[in-house]
Design a protein around this motif. Structure first.
Motif, PDB file in Angstrom:
ATOM      1  N   GLY A 131      43.444  33.962  20.636  1.00  0.00           N
ATOM      2  CA  GLY A 131      43.339  32.548  20.974  1.00  0.00           C
ATOM      3  C   GLY A 131      44.475  32.030  21.833  1.00  0.00           C
ATOM      4  N   THR A 132      45.497  32.860  22.042  1.00  0.00           N
ATOM      5  CA  THR A 132      46.627  32.445  22.868  1.00  0.00           C
ATOM      6  C   THR A 132      46.289  32.631  24.341  1.00  0.00           C
ATOM      7  N   VAL A 133      46.449  31.579  25.127  1.00  0.00           N
ATOM      8  CA  VAL A 133      46.206  31.671  26.566  1.00  0.00           C
ATOM      9  C   VAL A 133      47.440  32.281  27.217  1.00  0.00           C
ATOM     10  N   ALA A 134      47.217  33.099  28.234  1.00  0.00           N
ATOM     11  CA  ALA A 134      48.303  33.859  28.856  1.00  0.00           C
ATOM     12  C   ALA A 134      49.477  32.991  29.273  1.00  0.00           C
ATOM     13  N   ALA A 135      49.196  31.804  29.789  1.00  0.00           N
ATOM     14  CA  ALA A 135      50.269  30.930  30.273  1.00  0.00           C
ATOM     15  C   ALA A 135      51.274  30.605  29.186  1.00  0.00           C
ATOM     16  N   ALA A 136      50.818  30.551  27.941  1.00  0.00           N
ATOM     17  CA  ALA A 136      51.732  30.251  26.834  1.00  0.00           C
ATOM     18  C   ALA A 136      52.761  31.351  26.656  1.00  0.00           C
ATOM     19  N   VAL A 137      52.394  32.577  27.017  1.00  0.00           N
ATOM     20  CA  VAL A 137      53.315  33.709  26.926  1.00  0.00           C
ATOM     21  C   VAL A 137      54.210  33.770  28.154  1.00  0.00           C
ATOM     22  N   LEU A 138      53.626  33.594  29.323  1.00  0.00           N
ATOM     23  CA  LEU A 138      54.354  33.778  30.577  1.00  0.00           C
ATOM     24  C   LEU A 138      55.290  32.628  30.909  1.00  0.00           C
ATOM     25  N   THR A 139      55.217  31.545  30.150  1.00  0.00           N
ATOM     26  CA  THR A 139      56.158  30.437  30.335  1.00  0.00           C
ATOM     27  C   THR A 139      57.114  30.325  29.155  1.00  0.00           C
ATOM     28  N   ASP A 140      57.101  31.337  28.309  1.00  0.00           N
ATOM     29  CA  ASP A 140      57.942  31.336  27.103  1.00  0.00           C
ATOM     30  C   ASP A 140      58.925  32.502  27.171  1.00  0.00           C
ATOM     31  N   ALA A 141      60.204  32.225  27.049  1.00  0.00           N
ATOM     32  CA  ALA A 141      61.220  33.273  27.175  1.00  0.00           C
ATOM     33  C   ALA A 141      61.040  34.361  26.124  1.00  0.00           C
ATOM     34  N   GLY A 143      58.227  35.333  24.710  1.00  0.00           N
ATOM     35  CA  GLY A 143      57.072  36.143  25.078  1.00  0.00           C
ATOM     36  C   GLY A 143      57.403  37.120  26.190  1.00  0.00           C
ATOM     37  N   ILE A 144      58.149  36.658  27.185  1.00  0.00           N
ATOM     38  CA  ILE A 144      58.519  37.528  28.300  1.00  0.00           C
ATOM     39  C   ILE A 144      59.451  38.635  27.827  1.00  0.00           C
ATOM     40  N   THR A 145      60.387  38.296  26.947  1.00  0.00           N
ATOM     41  CA  THR A 145      61.280  39.316  26.388  1.00  0.00           C
ATOM     42  C   THR A 145      60.490  40.388  25.653  1.00  0.00           C
ATOM     43  N   SER A 146      59.448  39.972  24.951  1.00  0.00           N
ATOM     44  CA  SER A 146      58.599  40.933  24.236  1.00  0.00           C
ATOM     45  C   SER A 146      57.945  41.907  25.206  1.00  0.00           C
ATOM     46  N   ILE A 147      57.546  41.411  26.380  1.00  0.00           N
ATOM     47  CA  ILE A 147      56.963  42.289  27.397  1.00  0.00           C
ATOM     48  C   ILE A 147      57.991  43.307  27.863  1.00  0.00           C
ATOM     49  N   ALA A 188      64.444  36.706  31.023  1.00  0.00           N
ATOM     50  CA  ALA A 188      63.281  35.995  30.478  1.00  0.00           C
ATOM     51  C   ALA A 188      63.482  34.483  30.524  1.00  0.00           C
ATOM     52  N   SER A 189      64.685  34.055  30.238  1.00  0.00           N
ATOM     53  CA  SER A 189      64.997  32.627  30.278  1.00  0.00           C
ATOM     54  C   SER A 189      64.832  32.074  31.692  1.00  0.00           C
TER      55      SER A 189
END
Length: 324
Positions: A131-141, A143-147, A188-189
């Protein structure tokens, strides 16, 4: 199995469509592929699925993401600006990860392996929470760190096989781990802030598309996205790779250390006023006129890369993938 690989003239590869590769190995996705496509080497559903992670419904929009066709994807359409923004956010995330891991692993991991690990890690993080939309991850530090972390873990085994010694290629010391995390967190920040700038355009474009607004300037929106992406994928990625190489050689990030000072400077240069200045510098290079003239001359039969360079619609597959 049907050999129905699409013609290259009917295929447009973007940063988002690269996610079809890990999606093809996702058991949950495989169960949802229509029976009529299950014997296909490249089920069209995969494209529907990965763009769906970004909130795009191919059926409702009446578009084909595999070939990137449909009136909603014409570059005069606000929807196209929304999609291009999402592609740019994804590509910039890939590029930053490539810079980081390329710098840390040096020559110990092949370019193809880096790309595979990064795309797979991105897919895993984007699909981790239903249910999480990609933008929520790609605009979150976070989430990006997790990648970054997942991509690193995916590539590390190859590095260990090639170089049997301690360091970033084997079991990390506490100091090395701290240095890596500081590098990841800072990147990520920075990236999350610039991706949020792109997201502002994405949100406006979506609203205009949903309301069928005729006054929305799609070309200007794409130019704005391109300005940010050019900074992310150009100067920032280059400096990030150089710093990652330095951290790999000397993993010290204690206060006043050379690495700590450079991390702080990187943050200053690519956030806030520093980011605004670098984006402004792109204005003389990427202008609305460039986009508009290309649209008029080519009858809108063109694409704009996430890096902001207008180019004609390809006669063969156009691959907006990772570049070293």
């Amino acid at each position: 199995m049907k050999q129905d690989v699409p013609l290259t003239t009917a295929t447009t590869i973007t940063a988002i469509s690269l996610l079809t590769r890990p999606a093809k190995s996702d058991p949950t996705v495989l169960k949802k592929i229509p029976k009529s496509q299950r014997q296909s080497l490249v089920p069209a559903y995969l494209w529907t699925h990965v763009y769906g992670l970004y909130g795009f419904n191919a059926q409702e929009l009446d578009v084909d993401f595999l070939s990137f066709t449909g009136s909603a994807l014409r570059l005069s359409s606000p929807r196209a600006a929304q999609v291009i923004g999402a592609i740019a956010q994804t590509m910039s995330t890939y590029t930053s990860a490539y810079a980081l891991l390329g710098g840390l692993f040096s020559e110990q991991v092949s370019s193809d392996s880096l790309a595979t690990c990064i795309v797979s890690a991105t897919y895993d993080v984007l699909t981790a929470k239903q249910g999480t939309v990609a933008a929520a991850v790609l605009t979150d530090a976070t989430g990006i760190t997790s990648i970054y972390e997942k991509a690193y873990d995916g590539c590390a085994p190859q590095a260990r096989r090639r170089l049997q010694q301690a360091g970033f290629f084997a079991a990390m010391t506490e100091e090395q781990f701290k240095a890596r995390q500081q590098l990841f967190n800072t990147s990520a920040s920075i990236l999350s802030e610039s991706n949020k700038q792109i997201q502002q355009t994405v949100v406006k474009a979506k609203a205009a598309a949903d309301q069928k607004a005729k006054t929305f300037d799609s070309a200007a929106a794409m130019v704005g996205v391109s300005h940010v992406a050019a900074v992310q994928q150009g100067q920032f990625a280059t400096e990030l790779r150089e710093l990652a190489q330095q951290v790999a050689k000397d993993p010290v990030v204690s206060q006043n250390s050379s690495n700590a000072v450079q991390l702080e400077q990187l943050q200053k240069n690519y956030t806030g006023a520093g980011l605004d200045q670098k984006i402004a510098e792109q204005a003389a290079i990427i202008t609305p006129a460039i986009i508009q003239v290309a649209l008029e001359d080519l009858g809108e039969k063109m694409i704009v890369t996430p890096e902001g360079k207008p180019m004609p619609a390809p006669q063969a597959a156009e691959h907006h993938g990772l570049s070293p």
